[in-house]
Design a protein around this motif. Sequence first.
Motif, PDB file in Angstrom:
ATOM      1  N   GLN A 189       0.842  -1.204   0.000  1.00 11.02           N
ATOM      2  CA  GLN A 189       0.000   0.000   0.000  1.00 11.02           C
ATOM      3  C   GLN A 189       0.872   1.246   0.000  1.00 11.02           C
ATOM      4  N   GLN A 190       1.942   1.243   0.776  1.00  9.91           N
ATOM      5  CA  GLN A 190       2.870   2.371   0.775  1.00  9.91           C
ATOM      6  C   GLN A 190       3.539   2.503  -0.587  1.00  9.91           C
ATOM      7  N   LEU A 191       3.826   1.377  -1.205  1.00 11.42           N
ATOM      8  CA  LEU A 191       4.445   1.393  -2.526  1.00 11.42           C
ATOM      9  C   LEU A 191       3.500   1.989  -3.568  1.00 11.42           C
ATOM     10  N   HIS A 192       2.202   1.706  -3.439  1.00 12.33           N
ATOM     11  CA  HIS A 192       1.219   2.300  -4.363  1.00 12.33           C
ATOM     12  C   HIS A 192       1.167   3.813  -4.192  1.00 12.33           C
ATOM     13  N   THR A 193       1.262   4.280  -2.962  1.00 11.58           N
ATOM     14  CA  THR A 193       1.298   5.720  -2.708  1.00 11.58           C
ATOM     15  C   THR A 193       2.535   6.342  -3.349  1.00 11.58           C
ATOM     16  N   LEU A 194       3.652   5.676  -3.211  1.00 13.82           N
ATOM     17  CA  LEU A 194       4.899   6.138  -3.825  1.00 13.82           C
ATOM     18  C   LEU A 194       4.779   6.137  -5.344  1.00 13.82           C
ATOM     19  N   ARG A 195       4.180   5.089  -5.900  1.00 14.20           N
ATOM     20  CA  ARG A 195       3.978   5.014  -7.346  1.00 14.20           C
ATOM     21  C   ARG A 195       3.144   6.193  -7.832  1.00 14.20           C
ATOM     22  N   ASP A 196       2.069   6.517  -7.111  1.00  8.52           N
ATOM     23  CA  ASP A 196       1.224   7.650  -7.493  1.00  8.52           C
ATOM     24  C   ASP A 196       2.027   8.952  -7.506  1.00  8.52           C
ATOM     25  N   LEU A 197       2.890   9.131  -6.517  1.00 13.05           N
ATOM     26  CA  LEU A 197       3.726  10.329  -6.451  1.00 13.05           C
ATOM     27  C   LEU A 197       4.656  10.400  -7.662  1.00 13.05           C
ATOM     28  N   LEU A 198       5.306   9.300  -7.976  1.00 12.93           N
ATOM     29  CA  LEU A 198       6.227   9.278  -9.117  1.00 12.93           C
ATOM     30  C   LEU A 198       5.492   9.546 -10.420  1.00 12.93           C
ATOM     31  N   GLU A 199       4.301   8.991 -10.562  1.00 17.79           N
ATOM     32  CA  GLU A 199       3.542   9.174 -11.799  1.00 17.79           C
ATOM     33  C   GLU A 199       3.096  10.608 -12.002  1.00 17.79           C
ATOM     34  N   THR A 200       2.982  11.390 -10.931  1.00 14.48           N
ATOM     35  CA  THR A 200       2.622  12.796 -11.084  1.00 14.48           C
ATOM     36  C   THR A 200       3.844  13.683 -11.305  1.00 14.48           C
ATOM     37  N   ARG A 201       5.012  13.229 -10.877  1.00 17.54           N
ATOM     38  CA  ARG A 201       6.210  14.074 -10.934  1.00 17.54           C
ATOM     39  C   ARG A 201       7.158  13.747 -12.092  1.00 17.54           C
ATOM     40  N   ILE A 202       7.005  12.573 -12.711  1.00 16.59           N
ATOM     41  CA  ILE A 202       7.935  12.140 -13.757  1.00 16.59           C
ATOM     42  C   ILE A 202       7.151  11.810 -15.024  1.00 16.59           C
ATOM     43  N   GLN A 203       7.739  12.124 -16.160  1.00 11.04           N
ATOM     44  CA  GLN A 203       7.125  11.809 -17.449  1.00 11.04           C
ATOM     45  C   GLN A 203       8.153  11.110 -18.333  1.00 11.04           C
ATOM     46  N   ILE A 204       7.698  10.660 -19.478  1.00 10.32           N
ATOM     47  CA  ILE A 204       8.588  10.014 -20.447  1.00 10.32           C
ATOM     48  C   ILE A 204       8.765  10.973 -21.622  1.00 10.32           C
ATOM     49  N   ASP A 205      10.006  11.249 -21.964  1.00  6.05           N
ATOM     50  CA  ASP A 205      10.312  12.021 -23.167  1.00  6.05           C
ATOM     51  C   ASP A 205      10.685  11.034 -24.264  1.00  6.05           C
ATOM     52  N   ILE A 206      10.076  11.211 -25.412  1.00  6.01           N
ATOM     53  CA  ILE A 206      10.305  10.325 -26.554  1.00  6.01           C
ATOM     54  C   ILE A 206      10.886  11.154 -27.678  1.00  6.01           C
ATOM     55  N   LEU A 217       3.886   8.893 -17.262  1.00 13.42           N
ATOM     56  CA  LEU A 217       4.452   7.731 -16.600  1.00 13.42           C
ATOM     57  C   LEU A 217       3.295   6.946 -15.992  1.00 13.42           C
ATOM     58  N   ALA A 218       3.193   5.681 -16.322  1.00 16.33           N
ATOM     59  CA  ALA A 218       2.150   4.810 -15.776  1.00 16.33           C
ATOM     60  C   ALA A 218       2.811   3.476 -15.463  1.00 16.33           C
ATOM     61  N   LEU A 219       3.289   3.343 -14.233  1.00 16.20           N
ATOM     62  CA  LEU A 219       4.077   2.173 -13.849  1.00 16.20           C
ATOM     63  C   LEU A 219       3.254   0.900 -13.760  1.00 16.20           C
ATOM     64  N   GLY A 220       1.982   1.018 -13.484  1.00 17.69           N
ATOM     65  CA  GLY A 220       1.101  -0.142 -13.467  1.00 17.69           C
ATOM     66  C   GLY A 220       1.609  -1.273 -12.597  1.00 17.69           C
ATOM     67  N   ASP A 221       1.435  -2.481 -13.066  1.00 14.18           N
ATOM     68  CA  ASP A 221       1.834  -3.657 -12.307  1.00 14.18           C
ATOM     69  C   ASP A 221       3.116  -4.280 -12.825  1.00 14.18           C
ATOM     70  N   ASN A 222       3.881  -3.552 -13.617  1.00 11.24           N
ATOM     71  CA  ASN A 222       5.151  -4.078 -14.107  1.00 11.24           C
ATOM     72  C   ASN A 222       6.049  -4.426 -12.930  1.00 11.24           C
ATOM     73  N   TYR A 223       6.805  -5.489 -13.086  1.00  9.84           N
ATOM     74  CA  TYR A 223       7.616  -5.980 -11.974  1.00  9.84           C
ATOM     75  C   TYR A 223       9.074  -5.535 -12.057  1.00  9.84           C
ATOM     76  N   THR A 224       9.549  -5.247 -13.265  1.00 14.17           N
ATOM     77  CA  THR A 224      10.939  -4.810 -13.402  1.00 14.17           C
ATOM     78  C   THR A 224      11.016  -3.575 -14.296  1.00 14.17           C
ATOM     79  N   LEU A 225      12.087  -2.840 -14.140  1.00 15.54           N
ATOM     80  CA  LEU A 225      12.330  -1.666 -14.981  1.00 15.54           C
ATOM     81  C   LEU A 225      12.480  -2.085 -16.435  1.00 15.54           C
TER      82      LEU A 225
END
Length: 111
Positions: A45-62, A75-83
């Motif tokens: 649950q704490q990790l989901h909170t952290l994920r939400d924070l990262l998704e609002t602060r980081i984006q992907i440049d293509i 950025l949408a980390l979803g349920d991916n298990y590895t980078l």
Amino acid sequence: MIQSIPDQMDTLLDMRLALMNQGEPGHCISAYFHLRKHLSGWHLQQLHTLRDLLETRIQIDIVIHDAQERQKACLALGDNYTLEDYCQEQMRQIALRNKKAENIHMRFSWA
């Protein structure tokens, strides 16, 4: 979170420092996947909170070099298990949207 997971203190402190000083956003993403791999149970649950924070602060440049084009993606980390899994999936989706492009790069940046 640091107090409740002392064995991951180094990873959490590195991530906190990068977030506060707008260091390398890729370090935050890497740290997130490290935590995802090593945490379970109620820490998720704490990790989901952290994920939400990262998704609002980081984006992907293509960068699509063939078309001299730059795009941004959320950025949408979803349920991916590895980078690696996450990056491969993002590149696959980018390639599908830009079928004629042969030279595509992506990186993480601050939103």
